[in-house]
Motif scaffolding. Structure first.
Motif, mmCIF file in Angstrom:
data_model
loop_
_atom_site.group_PDB
_atom_site.id
_atom_site.type_symbol
_atom_site.label_atom_id
_atom_site.label_comp_id
_atom_site.label_asym_id
_atom_site.label_seq_id
_atom_site.Cartn_x
_atom_site.Cartn_y
_atom_site.Cartn_z
ATOM 1 N N UNK A 92 6.363 -4.597 -13.995
ATOM 2 C CA UNK A 92 5.740 -3.693 -14.954
ATOM 3 C C UNK A 92 4.319 -3.337 -14.516
ATOM 4 N N UNK A 93 3.579 -4.331 -14.035
ATOM 5 C CA UNK A 93 2.211 -4.086 -13.564
ATOM 6 C C UNK A 93 2.218 -3.131 -12.370
ATOM 7 N N UNK A 94 3.074 -3.389 -11.406
ATOM 8 C CA UNK A 94 3.110 -2.562 -10.199
ATOM 9 C C UNK A 94 3.560 -1.135 -10.501
ATOM 10 N N UNK A 95 4.528 -0.974 -11.395
ATOM 11 C CA UNK A 95 4.993 0.361 -11.757
ATOM 12 C C UNK A 95 3.895 1.142 -12.468
ATOM 13 N N UNK A 96 3.190 0.489 -13.385
ATOM 14 C CA UNK A 96 2.111 1.164 -14.097
ATOM 15 C C UNK A 96 1.005 1.592 -13.137
ATOM 16 N N UNK A 97 0.649 0.723 -12.191
ATOM 17 C CA UNK A 97 -0.417 1.076 -11.251
ATOM 18 C C UNK A 97 0.021 2.162 -10.270
ATOM 19 N N UNK A 98 1.297 2.220 -9.969
ATOM 20 C CA UNK A 98 1.797 3.320 -9.134
ATOM 21 C C UNK A 98 1.502 4.657 -9.815
ATOM 22 N N UNK A 99 1.722 4.705 -11.119
ATOM 23 C CA UNK A 99 1.450 5.925 -11.881
ATOM 24 C C UNK A 99 -0.053 6.169 -12.012
ATOM 25 N N UNK A 100 -0.801 5.089 -12.266
ATOM 26 C CA UNK A 100 -2.252 5.218 -12.426
ATOM 27 C C UNK A 100 -2.909 5.726 -11.150
ATOM 28 N N UNK A 101 -2.563 5.128 -10.009
ATOM 29 C CA UNK A 101 -3.200 5.503 -8.744
ATOM 30 C C UNK A 101 -2.837 6.914 -8.299
ATOM 31 N N UNK A 102 -1.731 7.448 -8.790
ATOM 32 C CA UNK A 102 -1.381 8.829 -8.443
ATOM 33 C C UNK A 102 -2.360 9.815 -9.078
ATOM 34 N N UNK A 103 -3.030 9.379 -10.145
ATOM 35 C CA UNK A 103 -4.020 10.239 -10.812
ATOM 36 C C UNK A 103 -5.446 9.754 -10.571
ATOM 37 N N UNK A 104 -5.630 8.436 -10.503
ATOM 38 C CA UNK A 104 -6.957 7.856 -10.333
ATOM 39 C C UNK A 104 -6.956 6.917 -9.129
ATOM 40 N N UNK A 105 -7.215 7.422 -7.945
ATOM 41 C CA UNK A 105 -7.182 6.554 -6.760
ATOM 42 C C UNK A 105 -8.311 5.522 -6.731
ATOM 43 N N UNK A 106 -9.383 5.788 -7.492
ATOM 44 C CA UNK A 106 -10.517 4.867 -7.494
ATOM 45 C C UNK A 106 -10.762 4.333 -8.901
ATOM 46 N N UNK A 107 -10.687 3.016 -9.055
ATOM 47 C CA UNK A 107 -11.040 2.365 -10.324
ATOM 48 C C UNK A 107 -12.431 1.771 -10.159
ATOM 49 N N UNK A 108 -13.359 2.172 -11.004
ATOM 50 C CA UNK A 108 -14.740 1.686 -10.903
ATOM 51 C C UNK A 108 -14.964 0.405 -11.702
ATOM 52 N N UNK A 109 -14.275 0.289 -12.837
ATOM 53 C CA UNK A 109 -14.493 -0.848 -13.725
ATOM 54 C C UNK A 109 -13.140 -1.338 -14.240
ATOM 55 N N UNK A 110 -12.934 -2.642 -14.172
ATOM 56 C CA UNK A 110 -11.751 -3.267 -14.763
ATOM 57 C C UNK A 110 -12.206 -4.219 -15.861
ATOM 58 N N UNK A 111 -11.638 -4.067 -17.043
ATOM 59 C CA UNK A 111 -11.924 -4.980 -18.148
ATOM 60 C C UNK A 111 -10.642 -5.720 -18.484
ATOM 61 N N UNK A 112 -10.584 -6.989 -18.079
ATOM 62 C CA UNK A 112 -9.426 -7.838 -18.331
ATOM 63 C C UNK A 112 -9.552 -8.430 -19.726
ATOM 64 N N UNK A 113 -8.954 -7.747 -20.681
ATOM 65 C CA UNK A 113 -9.094 -8.147 -22.086
ATOM 66 C C UNK A 113 -7.831 -8.770 -22.670
ATOM 67 N N UNK A 114 -6.667 -8.465 -22.097
ATOM 68 C CA UNK A 114 -5.401 -8.913 -22.685
ATOM 69 C C UNK A 114 -5.327 -10.435 -22.758
ATOM 70 N N UNK A 115 -4.778 -10.940 -23.838
ATOM 71 C CA UNK A 115 -4.610 -12.384 -23.982
ATOM 72 C C UNK A 115 -4.126 -12.733 -25.372
ATOM 73 N N UNK A 116 -3.655 -13.953 -25.531
ATOM 74 C CA UNK A 116 -3.234 -14.433 -26.844
ATOM 75 C C UNK A 116 -3.402 -15.948 -26.883
#
Length: 278
Positions: free
Chosen positions: A59-83
């Protein structure tokens, strides 16, 4: 040119508010969560939504495949997910323990690994890991959650050291209790009692404690608002020389001091007294 930020666990609470605030400030905002594509509110604000289950590598790899097709450069990552997986250790199945780490630790690591190649190439970037006061101490009845947050402490330190040569900042945000669905949901993530229910008294006392600290009118310390946490995230992003850790709230600072001044047994006794288990 607008910077691009990706936020995990952005369907509610701190993650959702962070996405909205960064959009207001002109960032390209990518919000991800398991079923975030259903969020009409975020979509209406022009935020790009991608479904991503961070506990599932595919799921992570598929989502990033779609993301990188539009945004090749990520400037900031906020790792917020958790429980928070509550429950006494003997009561928790290995699958429950494993899932706690799949989401809070391994999912965070996998998402981070996905953005690192472009950040290294650009020789810049910021990675914000949302940790917790729970990474400084452990309470009975929540060992799985606390252990996952301890792991994030170590992972963040190692990553910060490894990426310094590439101009990438790695920052840990450590709030105390926050008044969000996260804290309320922690009450529901509870295992069934094991045969004979030997932890019956402990379970009752722990849940009474949760009900008390999650109620602002009864809590012995003030719960933070999500807005306060988001303001610190923005501060860390805007700081040219950010701190390695941002502790938010009096509880987050007090616990650290107490751990330094007290022996392990004294700290244990304090917690057990608070839970009325001494």
């Amino acid at each position: 040119m607008s910077k691009t930020v990706i936020i995990t666990g952005a369907s509610q609470g701190i993650g959702k508010l962070t996405a909205l605030k960064f959009k207001e400030q002109g960032y390209n905002v990518i919000a991800v969560s398991r079923s975030i594509s259903k969020s009409q509110e975020l979509k209406s604000k022009g935020i790009d939504l991608y479904d991503m289950d961070i506990s599932d590598t595919n799921s992570v790899e598929l989502a990033f495949y779609k993301i990188f097709s539009k945004y090749p450069q990520i400037d900031i990552l906020i790792n917020n997910a958790g429980f928070s997986q509550n429950g006494f250790i003997e009561e928790l199945s290995i699958d429950q323990l494993r899932y706690q780490f799949e989401v809070n630790v391994f999912g965070l690591i996998k998402v981070t690994q996905m953005v690192l190649p472009s950040m290294r190439k650009a020789r810049k970037g910021k990675i914000i890991n949302i940790g917790s006061i729970g990474g400084d101490f452990t309470s009975p009845g929540a060992s799985a959650y606390h252990a996952s947050k301890y792991a994030i402490e170590s992972f963040t330190d190692g990553l910060r050291q490894e990426l310094k040569a590439f101009g990438i900042d790695v920052i840990l945000i450590k709030p105390g209790g926050v008044a969000t669905d996260f804290t309320a949901n922690s009450r529901s993530n509870y295992p069934n009692p094991i045969k004979g229910n030997p932890y019956e008294i402990q379970r009752k006392k722990y849940n009474e404690m949760l009900d008390k600290i999650l109620d602002p009118s009864k809590s012995s310390f003030a719960l933070l608002t999500p807005y306060k946490v988001v303001s610190v995230i923005i501060e860390a992003i805007n700081d040219s020389k950010p701190k390695t850790r941002y502790r938010i709230g009096s509880a987050a600072k007090m616990i650290l001091l107490m751990k330094r001044l007290m022996s392990d047994r004294s700290f244990d006794n304090m917690l057990l007294k608070q839970l009325k288990l001494n």
